[in-house]
Design a protein around this motif. Structure first.
Motif, PDB file in Angstrom:
ATOM      1  N   UNK A  93     -75.277 -29.421  34.652  1.00 47.10           N
ATOM      2  CA  UNK A  93     -74.172 -28.730  33.981  1.00 47.10           C
ATOM      3  C   UNK A  93     -73.095 -29.742  33.632  1.00 47.10           C
ATOM      4  N   UNK A  94     -72.237 -29.366  32.691  1.00 47.43           N
ATOM      5  CA  UNK A  94     -71.084 -30.178  32.310  1.00 47.43           C
ATOM      6  C   UNK A  94     -69.867 -29.640  33.062  1.00 47.43           C
ATOM      7  N   UNK A  95     -69.034 -30.557  33.546  1.00 45.72           N
ATOM      8  CA  UNK A  95     -67.863 -30.183  34.328  1.00 45.72           C
ATOM      9  C   UNK A  95     -66.592 -30.372  33.517  1.00 45.72           C
ATOM     10  N   UNK A  96     -65.704 -29.362  33.545  1.00 46.68           N
ATOM     11  CA  UNK A  96     -64.359 -29.525  32.998  1.00 46.68           C
ATOM     12  C   UNK A  96     -63.361 -28.914  33.985  1.00 46.68           C
ATOM     13  N   UNK A  97     -62.862 -29.723  34.930  1.00 46.97           N
ATOM     14  CA  UNK A  97     -61.964 -29.200  35.963  1.00 46.97           C
ATOM     15  C   UNK A  97     -60.498 -29.128  35.538  1.00 46.97           C
ATOM     16  N   UNK A  98     -60.191 -29.524  34.309  1.00 49.26           N
ATOM     17  CA  UNK A  98     -58.805 -29.677  33.864  1.00 49.26           C
ATOM     18  C   UNK A  98     -58.075 -28.343  33.763  1.00 49.26           C
ATOM     19  N   UNK A  99     -56.774 -28.401  34.045  1.00 45.09           N
ATOM     20  CA  UNK A  99     -55.893 -27.257  33.797  1.00 45.09           C
ATOM     21  C   UNK A  99     -55.237 -27.372  32.430  1.00 45.09           C
ATOM     22  N   UNK A 100     -55.231 -28.586  31.874  1.00 42.90           N
ATOM     23  CA  UNK A 100     -54.484 -28.888  30.650  1.00 42.90           C
ATOM     24  C   UNK A 100     -55.404 -28.881  29.446  1.00 42.90           C
ATOM     25  N   UNK A 101     -55.772 -27.703  28.969  1.00 51.67           N
ATOM     26  CA  UNK A 101     -56.672 -27.588  27.821  1.00 51.67           C
ATOM     27  C   UNK A 101     -56.113 -26.591  26.813  1.00 51.67           C
ATOM     28  N   UNK A 102     -56.252 -26.927  25.533  1.00 56.53           N
ATOM     29  CA  UNK A 102     -55.949 -25.954  24.483  1.00 56.53           C
ATOM     30  C   UNK A 102     -57.233 -25.488  23.810  1.00 56.53           C
ATOM     31  N   UNK A 103     -58.335 -26.213  24.056  1.00 55.59           N
ATOM     32  CA  UNK A 103     -59.631 -25.856  23.469  1.00 55.59           C
ATOM     33  C   UNK A 103     -60.795 -26.366  24.315  1.00 55.59           C
TER      34      UNK A 103
END
Length: 409
Positions: free
Chosen positions: A312-322
């Motif tokens: 799987x791909x991980x995106x743990x960020x809180x700072x996303x607009x897209x």
């Protein structure tokens, strides 16, 4: 039409989300319009000796005009920081107390401390008086300007020079800078705001109320990726063995959040052979573990291969607009693990059926258990993922939205 795209950095090997967004849009718009990118000569903030040359340079056939930045002084930045914080602290407190609707509806435009905020932005590392002067002097040579990211000085000052020609792609998320008084001027005076998601638009509607300029949800298209696996040996090339989780992009505390701790706890408690792979520039402070692998920068071909072969791909960020990483992964039919504290990732989860969000170690571990369960139907995940991207993030749809925006006076 003659369109100028304004972004803080631009180049084939610059991995920032907004910068990559700008490059993809520039290349797509250039098929029909006369496009020029206006940017700085900065490549790495901490490596000035590796900056781009000032002047005109074609990048993938797109003319790119690079301007030098003013010499930012750290002591000047620190001096203006304190004074510039006052207004945004007041506005953020109003929001936290749940009074946004009452107060911001009555007073949508704030000019309190705008002068202090402007002085602070003039000390910003990406402030370029020569670039802004170029916009002012040669504005008649462009029909529209598209500005990327709301918080930088090029967008703030540039869009206010020619608001009637400005299209803002704010890439906004909930953070302190969003509450600056000067943003009430930018978000109200530009000709159009092109939001990336419903979540981003709703957040800005709550903060700017009736003053918010004409706007729409535009998003971005995902470039077609050939689903063809090569025979590269990942273990030999990167010391990687399946199964592994993959993160691609800027490796910073804001982006990675607490995911490292969760992963190490999983390794300790579950005795799993799962690895965590990160591509991008290795940070100065890292977790040293045999199953945490930093590849450094990789080619687009290697990146796609790593994505295809990951669990799987991980995106743990809180700072996303897209989250372009999420869209690329879904386009390949891969599941994505995101942070439930990020509204944009929750929106992707709700709409796609292929994004799985966690809000604790237990929920993260449950997602890993699900993805490693032999009964999990990855074909269904793949179909849902690709259908979602094709429906909402294809270039034909996105470009047709921009054509409508361009028609606005």
């Amino acid at each position: 039409m003659r369109i100028g795209l304004v972004v803080i950095r631009y180049g084939l090997d610059i991995t920032g989300g907004a910068e990559f967004h700008c490059r993809m849009l520039a290349e797509q718009l250039s098929k029909k319009h006369e496009v020029t990118v206006l940017t700085t000569n900065i490549k790495f903030l901490d490596k000035p000796e590796m900056n781009f040359n000032e002047g005109l340079e074609p990048v993938n056939g797109i003319p790119v005009l690079r301007f030098v930045t003013n010499q930012s002084q750290e002591h000047s930045l620190a001096l203006t920081e304190k004074e510039s914080k006052i207004s945004r602290k007041i506005r953020r407190l109003i929001h936290r107390l749940g009074l946004s609707k009452l107060i911001f509806s009555q007073f949508p435009i704030w000019k309190y401390k705008v002068e202090s905020e402007s002085k602070h932005l003039e000390n910003h590392p990406f402030y370029s008086s020569t670039l802004l002067s170029y916009i002012k002097e040669f504005q008649d040579q462009f029909d529209k300007f598209i500005f990327f990211t709301y918080e930088n000085p090029l967008t703030v000052f540039g869009s206010l020079i020619i608001p009637q020609k400005s299209i803002l792609i704010p890439t906004a998320h909930m953070e302190s800078m969003l509450f600056r008084s000067i943003n009430t001027l930018v978000f109200s005076q530009v000709n159009h705001i092109a939001f990336n998601t419903e979540s981003e638009r709703k957040m800005c509607q709550d903060l700017f109320r009736s003053s918010l300029a004409n706007n729409s949800i535009v998003g971005i298209g995902v470039n077609q990726i050939e689903n063809k696996l090569t025979n590269i040996d990942l273990n030999e090339k990167f010391n990687i063995q399946a199964p592994y989780l993959l993160y691609c992009g800027r490796i910073t505390a804001v982006k990675i959040n607490n995911f490292m701790q969760y992963f190490l706890k999983l390794k300790k408690e579950r005795k799993t052979d799962l690895q965590f792979v990160l591509t991008g520039e290795r940070p100065a402070i890292v977790e040293n573990h045999s199953d945490i692998i930093y590849t450094g920068f990789v080619s687009e071909e290697d990146k796609k291969l790593l994505m295809q072969k990951s669990l799987a791909i991980i995106n743990p960020s809180l700072a996303e607009s897209l989250s372009l990483l999420t869209l690329e992964a879904l386009h390949l039919g891969k599941p994505v693990i995101g942070n439930r504290k990020c509204d944009v990732m929750v929106e992707h989860e709700r709409k796609s059926g292929s994004v799985f969000c966690y809000d604790s170690f237990e929920s993260f571990a449950a997602i890993i258990d699900y993805l490693q369960d032999p009964k999990t139907n990855f074909d269904t995940i793949k179909i849902k993922a690709q259908e979602y991207v094709h429906k909402h993030y294809n270039w034909d749809l996105v470009l047709s939205k921009f054509e409508e925006i361009f028609k606005e006076s």
